[in-house]
Design an enzyme around this catalytic site. Structure first.
Site, PDB file in Angstrom:
ATOM      1  N   ASN A  10       0.850  -1.190   0.000  1.00 15.72           N
ATOM      2  CA  ASN A  10       0.000   0.000   0.000  1.00 15.72           C
ATOM      3  C   ASN A  10       0.897   1.255   0.000  1.00 15.72           C
ATOM      4  O   ASN A  10       1.534   1.582   1.001  1.00 15.72           O
ATOM      5  CB  ASN A  10      -0.903  -0.045   1.244  1.00 15.72           C
ATOM      6  N   ASP A  70      -1.475  -3.945  10.162  1.00 19.63           N
ATOM      7  CA  ASP A  70      -2.817  -4.289   9.732  1.00 19.63           C
ATOM      8  C   ASP A  70      -3.702  -3.226  10.353  1.00 19.63           C
ATOM      9  O   ASP A  70      -3.583  -2.924  11.541  1.00 19.63           O
ATOM     10  CB  ASP A  70      -3.221  -5.692  10.192  1.00 19.63           C
ATOM     11  N   PHE A 148      -6.187   8.462   1.937  1.00 14.63           N
ATOM     12  CA  PHE A 148      -6.633   7.296   1.175  1.00 14.63           C
ATOM     13  C   PHE A 148      -7.772   6.597   1.933  1.00 14.63           C
ATOM     14  O   PHE A 148      -8.163   7.028   3.016  1.00 14.63           O
ATOM     15  CB  PHE A 148      -5.468   6.336   0.927  1.00 14.63           C
ATOM     16  N   GLY A 149      -8.232   5.514   1.361  1.00 13.34           N
ATOM     17  CA  GLY A 149      -9.215   4.667   2.045  1.00 13.34           C
ATOM     18  C   GLY A 149     -10.452   5.437   2.499  1.00 13.34           C
ATOM     19  O   GLY A 149     -11.078   6.155   1.721  1.00 13.34           O
ATOM     20  N   ASP A 151     -10.590   7.894   4.580  1.00 11.63           N
ATOM     21  CA  ASP A 151     -10.273   9.236   5.092  1.00 11.63           C
ATOM     22  C   ASP A 151     -11.344  10.292   4.789  1.00 11.63           C
ATOM     23  O   ASP A 151     -11.637  11.122   5.649  1.00 11.63           O
ATOM     24  CB  ASP A 151      -8.912   9.715   4.542  1.00 11.63           C
ATOM     25  N   LYS A 171      -2.632  14.931   9.726  1.00  7.16           N
ATOM     26  CA  LYS A 171      -3.118  13.568   9.994  1.00  7.16           C
ATOM     27  C   LYS A 171      -2.061  12.785  10.778  1.00  7.16           C
ATOM     28  O   LYS A 171      -2.370  12.041  11.711  1.00  7.16           O
ATOM     29  CB  LYS A 171      -3.444  12.863   8.667  1.00  7.16           C
ATOM     30  N   HIS A 176      -4.115   6.875  13.931  1.00  7.64           N
ATOM     31  CA  HIS A 176      -3.900   5.551  14.511  1.00  7.64           C
ATOM     32  C   HIS A 176      -2.489   5.050  14.181  1.00  7.64           C
ATOM     33  O   HIS A 176      -1.808   4.462  14.998  1.00  7.64           O
ATOM     34  CB  HIS A 176      -4.956   4.588  13.967  1.00  7.64           C
ATOM     35  N   ARG A 177      -2.041   5.333  12.961  1.00 14.16           N
ATOM     36  CA  ARG A 177      -0.712   4.882  12.514  1.00 14.16           C
ATOM     37  C   ARG A 177       0.379   5.640  13.276  1.00 14.16           C
ATOM     38  O   ARG A 177       1.378   5.062  13.707  1.00 14.16           O
ATOM     39  CB  ARG A 177      -0.602   5.120  11.001  1.00 14.16           C
TER      40      ARG A 177
HETATM   41  P1  ITT Z   1      -1.025  -4.144   2.988  1.00  9.46           P
HETATM   42  O1  ITT Z   1      -1.734  -5.345   3.589  1.00  9.46           O
HETATM   43  O2  ITT Z   1      -0.178  -4.481   1.787  1.00  9.46           O
HETATM   44  O3  ITT Z   1      -0.273  -3.337   4.008  1.00  9.46           O
HETATM   45  P2  ITT Z   1      -3.725  -3.128   2.648  1.00  9.46           P
HETATM   46  O4  ITT Z   1      -4.287  -1.843   2.120  1.00  9.46           O
HETATM   47  O5  ITT Z   1      -4.353  -4.399   2.156  1.00  9.46           O
HETATM   48  O6  ITT Z   1      -2.156  -3.130   2.409  1.00  9.46           O
HETATM   49  P3  ITT Z   1      -4.789  -3.690   5.287  1.00  9.46           P
HETATM   50  O7  ITT Z   1      -5.104  -5.115   5.006  1.00  9.46           O
HETATM   51  O8  ITT Z   1      -4.157  -3.345   6.622  1.00  9.46           O
HETATM   52  O9  ITT Z   1      -3.795  -3.080   4.216  1.00  9.46           O
HETATM   53  O10 ITT Z   1      -6.131  -2.854   5.097  1.00  9.46           O
HETATM   54  C1  ITT Z   1      -6.191  -1.569   5.556  1.00  9.46           C
HETATM   55  C2  ITT Z   1      -7.428  -0.897   4.987  1.00  9.46           C
HETATM   56  O11 ITT Z   1      -8.048  -0.125   6.018  1.00  9.46           O
HETATM   57  C3  ITT Z   1      -7.020   0.093   3.900  1.00  9.46           C
HETATM   58  O12 ITT Z   1      -7.015  -0.507   2.635  1.00  9.46           O
HETATM   59  C4  ITT Z   1      -8.077   1.177   4.070  1.00  9.46           C
HETATM   60  O13 ITT Z   1      -9.258   0.808   3.404  1.00  9.46           O
HETATM   61  C5  ITT Z   1      -8.331   1.169   5.574  1.00  9.46           C
HETATM   62  N1  ITT Z   1      -7.409   2.104   6.252  1.00  9.46           N
HETATM   63  C6  ITT Z   1      -6.344   1.780   7.050  1.00  9.46           C
HETATM   64  N2  ITT Z   1      -5.700   2.879   7.453  1.00  9.46           N
HETATM   65  C7  ITT Z   1      -6.349   3.916   6.896  1.00  9.46           C
HETATM   66  C8  ITT Z   1      -6.144   5.311   6.927  1.00  9.46           C
HETATM   67  O14 ITT Z   1      -5.114   5.855   7.553  1.00  9.46           O
HETATM   68  N3  ITT Z   1      -6.997   6.073   6.249  1.00  9.46           N
HETATM   69  C9  ITT Z   1      -8.033   5.534   5.572  1.00  9.46           C
HETATM   70  N4  ITT Z   1      -8.289   4.248   5.477  1.00  9.46           N
HETATM   71  C10 ITT Z   1      -7.452   3.418   6.137  1.00  9.46           C
END
Ligand code: ITT
Length: 200
Positions: A10, A70, A148-149, A151, A171, A176-177
Site C-alpha cells: 500500500n 494491519d 486514502f481509504g 479518510d 493527519k 492511529h498509525r
Molecule cells: P497491505 O496489507 O499491503 O499493508 P492493505 O491496504 O491491504 O495493504 P490492510 O489489510 O491493513 O492493508 O487494510 C487496511 C485498509 O483499512 C485500507 O485498505 C483502508 O481501506 C483502511 N485504512 C487503514 N488505514 C487507513 C487510513 O489511515 N486512512 C483511511 N483508510 C485506512
C-alpha cells in the site's frame, strides 16, 4: 543507516511511514522492491494476528528487520465492521465508502475509530506488536482529497475537517498509525538503551 522493510504494497501507508519515521536513521524499503514476493493469506481473526502474519512473512523472505501494519475502520453502529475486512469491503475506495454510508443510512450513532497494529519481526520471530487508535465520527458525505481509504468520511474528535481535508502532516500528528509508530519508536529507544547499558 539501518535498512528496514515495510511489509506493505500500500503506497499510501508507505508514504505515511516515510514521513512518520523521517529523521530516524532508517532506510525504509517496501515490498515493491521485491517483485517476486508472494503475499501471505491474511487469515487472522484480529488486527494483531494479521499484522504478525504480514511481518513474519516479510521478514522470512527478506531476512532483515521488518515491520507490517494491519489497520482498518471500526464503526460502532455496524458492530465494528468493516474492521479487519476494511480493504476487502468492496472493490475500490469509493465503493467501500459508499457501502459504509449506505449501511449507516438512518442510523444516529456515527461513532467510529481507526485501528492500526504494527508488528515487528526479525529472525523468524515476532519481536513486538503495538496498537494505535484514533476516535471520531463518520460524516454523511465524502469530503477532501488527501489521504486514502476511508479518510474522506472520517472526522477525528476535536476537528471539523475529515482526514482527507487535513494535510498529511496534520493527519500524522493524530492518526492511529502515528499513535502506533510512536510506541514502536519508544520501544526501539528503550531496547537500544538496555543494549548500551549491557555493552558498557
Ligand atoms: P497491505 O496489507 O499491503 O499493508 P492493505 O491496504 O491491504 O495493504 P490492510 O489489510 O491493513 O492493508 O487494510 C487496511 C485498509 O483499512 C485500507 O485498505 C483502508 O481501506 C483502511 N485504512 C487503514 N488505514 C487507513 C487510513 O489511515 N486512512 C483511511 N483508510 C485506512
Amino acid at each position: 543507516m539501518t535498512k528496514i522493510i515495510a511489509a506493505t504494497h500500500n503506497q499510501h501507508k508507505l508514504e505515511e511511514y516515510r514521513e512518520l519515521l523521517d529523521g530516524q536513521d532508517l532506510e525504509i524499503v517496501s515490498l515493491n522492491d521485491y517483485p517476486e514476493y508472494a503475499e501471505p493469506e491474511e487469515n487472522g481473526k484480529t488486527f494483531e494476528e494479521n499484522a504478525n502474519i504480514k511481518a513474519l512473512s516479510g521478514a522470512n523472505y527478506c531476512d532483515i528487520l521488518t515491520f507490517a501494519d494491519d489497520s482498518g475502520l471500526e464503526v460502532e453502529a455496524l458492530d465494528n465492521a468493516p474492521g479487519i475486512y476494511s480493504s476487502r469491503y468492496a472493490e475500490n475506495d469509493p465503493a467501500r465508502i459508499a457501502r459504509i454510508l449506505k449501511e449507516l443510512d438512518g442510523k444516529e450513532n456515527r461513532r467510529a475509530r481507526f485501528v492500526c497494529v504494527i508488528s515487528i519481526a526479525f529472525n523468524k520471530e515476532i519481536v513486538a506488536s503495538f496498537r494505535g487508535e484514533v476516535y471520531g465520527k463518520i460524516i454523511d458525505e465524502p469530503r477532501g482529497s488527501n489521504g486514502f481509504g476511508y479518510d474522506p468520511v472520517f472526522v477525528p474528535d476535536g476537528f471539523d475537517k475529515s482526514f482527507a481535508e487535513l494535510s498529511q502532516k496534520e493527519k500524522n500528528k493524530i492518526s492511529h498509525r502515528a499513535n502506533a509508530i510512536e510506541k514502536v519508536i519508544e520501544f526501539v529507544e528503550d531496547e537500544m538503551a538496555i543494549l548500551d547499558d549491557e555493552l558498557s
